[in-house]
Design a protein around this motif. Structure first.
Motif, PDB file in Angstrom:
ATOM      1  N   ALA A  99       0.582  -1.277   0.037  1.00 37.80           N
ATOM      2  CA  ALA A  99       0.041   0.094   0.035  1.00 37.80           C
ATOM      3  C   ALA A  99       0.910   1.285  -0.030  1.00 37.80           C
ATOM      4  O   ALA A  99       0.505   2.183  -0.522  1.00 37.80           O
ATOM      5  CB  ALA A  99      -0.882   0.061   1.248  1.00 37.80           C
ATOM      6  N   SER A 103       0.794   4.397  -2.828  1.00 39.33           N
ATOM      7  CA  SER A 103       0.784   5.760  -2.484  1.00 39.33           C
ATOM      8  C   SER A 103       1.744   6.584  -3.161  1.00 39.33           C
ATOM      9  O   SER A 103       1.654   7.484  -4.001  1.00 39.33           O
ATOM     10  CB  SER A 103       0.792   6.158  -1.000  1.00 39.33           C
ATOM     11  N   GLU A 169      -6.752   0.460  -0.149  1.00 37.37           N
ATOM     12  CA  GLU A 169      -7.411   1.252   0.945  1.00 37.37           C
ATOM     13  C   GLU A 169      -8.846   1.594   0.819  1.00 37.37           C
ATOM     14  O   GLU A 169      -9.490   1.222   1.415  1.00 37.37           O
ATOM     15  CB  GLU A 169      -6.607   2.427   1.314  1.00 37.37           C
ATOM     16  N   GLU A 170      -8.938   2.209  -0.320  1.00 35.22           N
ATOM     17  CA  GLU A 170     -10.597   2.810  -0.366  1.00 35.22           C
ATOM     18  C   GLU A 170     -11.441   1.825  -0.599  1.00 35.22           C
ATOM     19  O   GLU A 170     -12.710   2.093  -0.765  1.00 35.22           O
ATOM     20  CB  GLU A 170     -10.504   3.602  -1.743  1.00 35.22           C
ATOM     21  N   HIS A 172     -11.237  -1.088   1.241  1.00 30.18           N
ATOM     22  CA  HIS A 172     -11.218  -2.057   2.457  1.00 30.18           C
ATOM     23  C   HIS A 172     -12.309  -2.597   2.812  1.00 30.18           C
ATOM     24  O   HIS A 172     -12.547  -3.692   3.706  1.00 30.18           O
ATOM     25  CB  HIS A 172     -10.122  -1.274   3.559  1.00 30.18           C
TER      26      HIS A 172
END
Ligand code: NIG
Ligand code: FE
Length: 387
Positions: A99, A103, A169-170, A172
């Motif tokens: 992750a 980013s 992440e978006e 999860h």
């Protein structure tokens, strides 16, 4: 087309068992090699070498086929040396750091990404790599993955879509939504720019059912299949790779006896990535066990910022020989013809007549120096055929 003869080769590895000493690596001592700008034309004893337009004097050095690095993630931004240090202090790798690279990669401009990736490709090439595969997998959006594949296509013709690297992440709280995105719009946008599809099928990444769904869709769109299989745990990924006739099951750090049997009776190559075990301080898989069972084994760098920031195939060979029970000949074969087999290519990874004229002159009289002198670049010069 102009021709070139390489004379006074101390040891020529052709990977053609029909020439030379009759072994799998087709070794010819005191050899010569004739090529044109694209293909191999002749190999044999130096005293029988035909004339050519140009002569290169190898001065007794060994010549081998160019390395085929069938598993890299060279397109990324940032670095994660802090994770490496933590692992050396006992923290286990669980894929969580991916992750952070996502980013950094999302935040990088295309020019920065390109120039940093090209630097890694230059490292691969100066270390004797003449063909390498490159994956996406650090953008994890439809547009971002498509752009990574476009960039990959500038660097290599072996391009792999890895939208299923981890759940970003978006998503999860909606992993099914991410799997549907990958198998639907993301694959639709990315398939025209890729040759292969891959999934990180492992504990903490994607399970067998999710992987089967994504790869089946990828196959319908015309992509070849490969798989990150059982790096962190045995979740059945190798059996799935065989079931789907993947060209390669990569990592194979956790392999059951059943997996060994399945691989041996399949056309799925086991691609071992010892740079990853080295950099995560994990137990190496036994290449010996796979080879003794008749499995086709390939070796690759897995160049990535998390588990294997390695661009040297010589280093991979040294690890394979020292840590995984391979002979030097096996390791040289696996990093050349084995890599080609993992990419389902028969025009590279060997120096039979008609093969691509991709070869490496070593700075040593025997290929064994690749493992015997770890840490030194034993590559004097890399020759890559015109594409
Ligand atoms: O092959 N395991 C999944 N992918 C990479 C690691 C990616 C990362 O940690 O950034 C691998 O080891
Ligand atoms: Fe990988």
């Amino acid at each position: 087309m102009s021709t070139r003869v390489v004379r006074h080769i101390g040891e020529l590895i052709t990977n053609d068992p029909s020439v030379g000493d009759g072994t799998k690596v087709g070794r010819i001592r005191d050899a010569a090699l004739v090529v044109d700008e694209a293909r191999v034309l002749w190999s044999g004893p130096d005293r029988e070498a035909p004339a050519a337009d140009e002569m290169i004097d190898a001065g007794g050095a060994a010549v081998i086929p160019g390395f085929v690095d069938s598993h890299t993630h060279v397109i990324f931004a940032g670095e994660r040396s802090d994770e490496f240090e933590a692992r050396m202090a006992g923290v286990a790798y669980d894929g969580g750091g991916i992750a952070r690279t996502v980013s950094a990669t999302r935040a990088a401009s295309r020019d920065v990404l390109r120039s940093q990736s090209v630097e890694r490709v230059d490292d691969l090439r100066s270390g004797g790599v003449t063909t390498f595969e490159v994956k996406s997998g650090y953008a994890l959006t439809v547009d971002g993955e498509r752009e990574l594949l476009e960039l990959a296509g500038e660097l290599s013709d072996e391009v792999t879509f890895l939208g299923a690297h981890v759940v970003p992440e978006e998503f999860h709280h909606d992993r099914d939504g991410y799997v549907a995105l990958v198998a639907g719009p993301m694959l639709q946008a990315c398939a025209p720019r890729a040759t292969w599809a891959d999934v990180f099928c492992d504990r903490g990444a994607f399970d067998v059912d999710e992987t089967r769904h994504i790869l089946s869709r990828a196959r319908e769109l015309g992509l070849g299949l490969r798989l990150h299989a059982n790096q962190l745990a045995d979740i059945g990924a190798i059996a799935l790779a065989v079931e789907l006739d993947c060209a390669s099951a990569d990592h194979c750090t956790h392999v059951s006896d059943g997996d060994v049997e399945l691989l041996a009776s399949s056309s799925t190559v086991a691609t071992l990535l010892p740079g990853a075990e080295f950099s995560t301080r994990s137990t190496y898989p036994s290449a010996r066990r796979l080879l003794d069972a008749g499995v086709c084994v390939s070796l690759a760098t897995d160049c990535n910022p998390g588990t294997s920031y390695v661009t040297s195939m010589s280093f991979v060979i040294a690890l394979a020989v020292r840590e995984m029970g391979m002979s030097v000949d096996e390791a040289v074969w696996s990093s050349t013809r084995g890599g080609a087999t993992a990419l389902r290519r028969d025009d590279i990874g060997h120096l039979s007549i008609g093969a691509r004229a991709d070869f490496v002159v070593l700075d040593a009289p025997r290929a064994a120096h690749l493992a015997y002198r770890p840490g030194s670049s034993m590559v004097a010069r890399t020759y890559r055929a015109k594409r």
